[in-house]
Design an enzyme around this catalytic site. Structure first.
Site, PDB file in Angstrom:
ATOM      1  N   LYS A  20       0.844  -1.204   0.000  1.00  0.00           N
ATOM      2  CA  LYS A  20       0.000   0.000   0.000  1.00  0.00           C
ATOM      3  C   LYS A  20       0.875   1.248   0.000  1.00  0.00           C
ATOM      4  O   LYS A  20       0.607   2.213  -0.716  1.00  0.00           O
ATOM      5  CB  LYS A  20      -0.924  -0.002   1.230  1.00  0.00           C
ATOM      6  N   GLN A  31      -4.916  -1.957   9.834  1.00  0.00           N
ATOM      7  CA  GLN A  31      -4.619  -3.203   9.131  1.00  0.00           C
ATOM      8  C   GLN A  31      -5.128  -4.389   9.962  1.00  0.00           C
ATOM      9  O   GLN A  31      -4.800  -4.519  11.130  1.00  0.00           O
ATOM     10  CB  GLN A  31      -3.099  -3.314   8.882  1.00  0.00           C
ATOM     11  N   ASP A  70     -11.212   3.034   4.336  1.00  0.00           N
ATOM     12  CA  ASP A  70     -11.512   1.621   4.071  1.00  0.00           C
ATOM     13  C   ASP A  70     -13.025   1.414   3.957  1.00  0.00           C
ATOM     14  O   ASP A  70     -13.477   0.343   3.544  1.00  0.00           O
ATOM     15  CB  ASP A  70     -10.970   0.732   5.210  1.00  0.00           C
TER      16      ASP A  70
END
Ligand code: NAD
Length: 284
Positions: free
Chosen positions: A52, A96, A119
């Protein structure tokens, strides 16, 4: 149709999305900033986060990785997220997953400011998606899958779409997103009975269950479209999806490969969400 034309090439699509983003970011003033919260030493998580960060840098997004020890308390972690919420220099925040066992993810997702929840996994954005609001931040993997489906040029309206897997990060938001596109959605899971009979009625099958090569040709109707979300290791140690790609290939109209399918699109959509959050925050 030739072999190449059947493949929904996520790697190529993602590169196009990134190039477009890079152009926009270079043209506009300011640099979007994404904060990634990484707890503990999960090796796979480290690789995902590094990917990422590299992709972010390539398009001109600054990606800060905030590493916290595996034994961090829920309270400390919540305080840390609160500090990221309060920091005007940060446009997007992601946690994460998976987190170490002692930590609860829901209170953390509830805490992330909805306009920084790039997200799209917090309750506000999932609710807005359900209500078909244009303000919803769409979770990265489902958003990428929709772009992949649209890239085929097939009209999705009324298509019977069977999703295998009902996780909060893939199956559930994807079901809602495709329902919003007028697909007829069947959401299946590990307790679903006669799954191969259900998938055999589908125009579109999306596999997101983490079962290596589970979906076989006999599970599909001729000409079905298949998107494979799974990322698994085969017994021989090779990366593979939830669909038996070689076995189903001749039967399908379109199929996404693993690797080079949904994975790169997920990262590209996270960057797109970060850029959009940055733009929206400039206007606030
Ligand atoms: P998860 O473990 O949270 O959920 C798996 C889901 O699959 C559950 O709803 C479960 O009920 C269902 N399931 C499990 N076994 C099944 C079976 N035999 N038949 C039918 N349903 C079954 O997983 P997740 O986080 O949603 O991830 C699923 C897969 O997708 C994993 O391989 C993961 O690595 C991959 N993934 C890929 C990306 C990407 O960007 N490519 C993103 C997220 C997840």
């Amino acid at each position: 149709m030739n072999t190449e034309a059947k493949i929904v090439n996520g790697k190529k699509l993602a590169a196009e999305v990134r190039a477009e983003l890079a152009k926009k970011i270079a043209a506009g003033g300011g640099q979007p900033v994404l904060a990634v919260v990484l707890v503990g030493n999960n090796e796979a998580s480290r690789i995902y986060v590094r990917n990422k960060q590299n992709a972010a840098q390539e398009v001109g997004i600054k990606c800060e990785i905030h590493e916290l020890p595996a034994d961090v308390s829920q309270e400390k972690l919540q305080q840390f997220i609160e500090s990221l919420n309060q920091n005007p220099a940060i446009n997007g925040i992601i946690i994460q997953q998976p987190l170490p066992q002692h930590l609860e993810v829901l209170p953390l997702l509830k805490l992330i400011a909805p306009n920084k929840d790039v997200d799209g996994l917090g309750p506000m954005n999932l609710g807005l998606l359900m209500l078909r609001s244009a303000q919803a931040v769409i979770a990265a993997t489902p958003k990428g899958i929709l772009k992949m489906l649209n890239s085929t040029g097939v009209n999705l309206q009324g298509k019977h779409t069977v999703i295998i897997g009902r996780s909060n990060i893939v199956g559930k938001p994807l079901a809602q997103l495709l329902l919003n596109q007028d697909c007829t959605v069947t959401l299946t899971h590990s307790k679903t009975k006669n799954l191969p009979l259900i998938t055999a009625t589908a125009d579109i099958v999306i596999a997101a269950c983490g079962c290596p090569k589970m979906v076989k040709a006999s599970w599909l109707k001729p000409g079905a479209m298949v998107i494979d979300v799974g990322i698994n290791r085969s017994p021989e140690g090779k990366l593979c999806g939830d669909v038996d790609f070689d076995e189903v290939f001749d039967k399908v109209s379109f199929i996404s490969p693993v690797p080079g399918g949904v994975g790169p699109m997920t990262v590209a959509m996270l960057l797109e969400n970060t850029y959009e959050a940055f733009c929206a925050q400039q206007e606030e």
